[in-house]
Motif scaffolding. Sequence first.
Motif, mmCIF file in Angstrom:
data_model
loop_
_atom_site.group_PDB
_atom_site.id
_atom_site.type_symbol
_atom_site.label_atom_id
_atom_site.label_comp_id
_atom_site.label_asym_id
_atom_site.label_seq_id
_atom_site.Cartn_x
_atom_site.Cartn_y
_atom_site.Cartn_z
ATOM 1 N N GLU A 104 0.833 -1.204 0.000
ATOM 2 C CA GLU A 104 0.000 0.000 0.000
ATOM 3 C C GLU A 104 0.871 1.258 0.000
ATOM 4 O O GLU A 104 2.098 1.188 0.083
ATOM 5 N N THR A 105 0.195 2.404 -0.076
ATOM 6 C CA THR A 105 0.878 3.700 -0.101
ATOM 7 C C THR A 105 0.636 4.445 1.205
ATOM 8 O O THR A 105 -0.465 4.372 1.767
ATOM 9 N N THR A 133 1.665 8.243 3.385
ATOM 10 C CA THR A 133 2.243 9.588 3.321
ATOM 11 C C THR A 133 2.578 10.078 4.721
ATOM 12 O O THR A 133 1.727 10.059 5.616
ATOM 13 N N THR A 159 11.933 12.680 -6.607
ATOM 14 C CA THR A 159 11.492 11.284 -6.552
ATOM 15 C C THR A 159 12.722 10.383 -6.558
ATOM 16 O O THR A 159 13.737 10.702 -7.190
ATOM 17 N N ARG A 217 10.480 4.344 -5.256
ATOM 18 C CA ARG A 217 9.145 4.307 -4.640
ATOM 19 C C ARG A 217 8.881 5.493 -3.717
ATOM 20 O O ARG A 217 7.789 5.629 -3.152
ATOM 21 N N SER A 263 8.671 9.581 -3.014
ATOM 22 C CA SER A 263 8.486 10.887 -3.634
ATOM 23 C C SER A 263 8.045 11.879 -2.563
ATOM 24 O O SER A 263 7.579 11.490 -1.494
ATOM 25 N N LYS A 279 5.898 10.455 0.380
ATOM 26 C CA LYS A 279 4.999 9.390 -0.029
ATOM 27 C C LYS A 279 5.811 8.148 -0.349
ATOM 28 O O LYS A 279 6.768 8.204 -1.126
ATOM 29 N N ILE A 280 5.416 7.041 0.272
ATOM 30 C CA ILE A 280 6.064 5.758 -0.003
ATOM 31 C C ILE A 280 5.035 4.895 -0.712
ATOM 32 O O ILE A 280 3.971 4.586 -0.156
ATOM 33 N N SER A 281 5.355 4.525 -1.924
ATOM 34 C CA SER A 281 4.458 3.683 -2.711
ATOM 35 C C SER A 281 4.891 2.232 -2.615
ATOM 36 O O SER A 281 6.071 1.934 -2.383
ATOM 37 N N ASP A 282 3.909 1.309 -2.766
ATOM 38 C CA ASP A 282 4.237 -0.116 -2.746
ATOM 39 C C ASP A 282 5.104 -0.451 -1.525
ATOM 40 O O ASP A 282 6.210 -0.996 -1.646
ATOM 41 N N SER A 283 4.605 -0.110 -0.359
ATOM 42 C CA SER A 283 5.380 -0.280 0.885
ATOM 43 C C SER A 283 5.882 -1.713 1.038
ATOM 44 O O SER A 283 5.168 -2.680 0.724
#
Lengths: 117, 114
Positions: free
Chosen positions: A17-18, A20, A60, A63, A65, A78-82
């Motif tokens: 999940e993402t 912030t 960025t 993963r 940004s 923001k951390i994407s695909d934790s």
Amino acid sequence: AQTVTQSQPEMSVQDAETVTLSCTYDTSENNYYLFWYKQPPSRQMILVIRQEAYKQQNATENRFSVNFQKAAKSFSLKISDSQLGDTAMYFCAFTLYSGAGSYQLTFGKGTKLSVIP
Amino acid sequence: AAGVIQSPRHLIKEKRETATLKCYPIPRHDTVYWYQQGPGQDPQFLISFYEKMQSDKGSIPDRFSAQQFSDYHSELNMSSLELGDSALYFCASSLGRGRIGELFFGEGSRLTVL
């Protein structure tokens, strides 16, 4: 004096999940740099991402940004695909440009992020 | 790749004793920083050196002193230790003319004062 505020002492996110993380700062200067540093349990701090205040474009790094809002003095991560390896304490940090050789960082109090399998 | 080396990793002292922490920066790095991190706290800047000269000074007590030697390693000397000095002490190094604010941290020296 510059201050850095992180209002979320702890956060958790499901893996993949993402999430912030929030950070606000206060300065009357115009030329500065902002950072997110990661401190895994019992490990040293490492730089995650870096933003120059004079650049409007958000930084960025894979993963990771940031959402840099200079007028609002806000700098969120923001951390994407934790991933499980993202579990760590995250510190927002600030330094002024001085033209000197050393740049001391002012840190926020940190956000403890836990990634849940 | 070589990292920042700190020694000792753990240190236990009695009140009013003296302690010395050592830091070996990454090769070619000319700038060293010392930070103190209390339990559950953010790192507090103590002092920094650039090219063997003191560069900036933060909230370092007068009982503490530090220097950077000719080989760029640094030592933090702490005297008349108090219970409140118990903390994790981080050293970080950087290239003075490198990317601003990109510090490379060691794993820290944990000082416990009894």
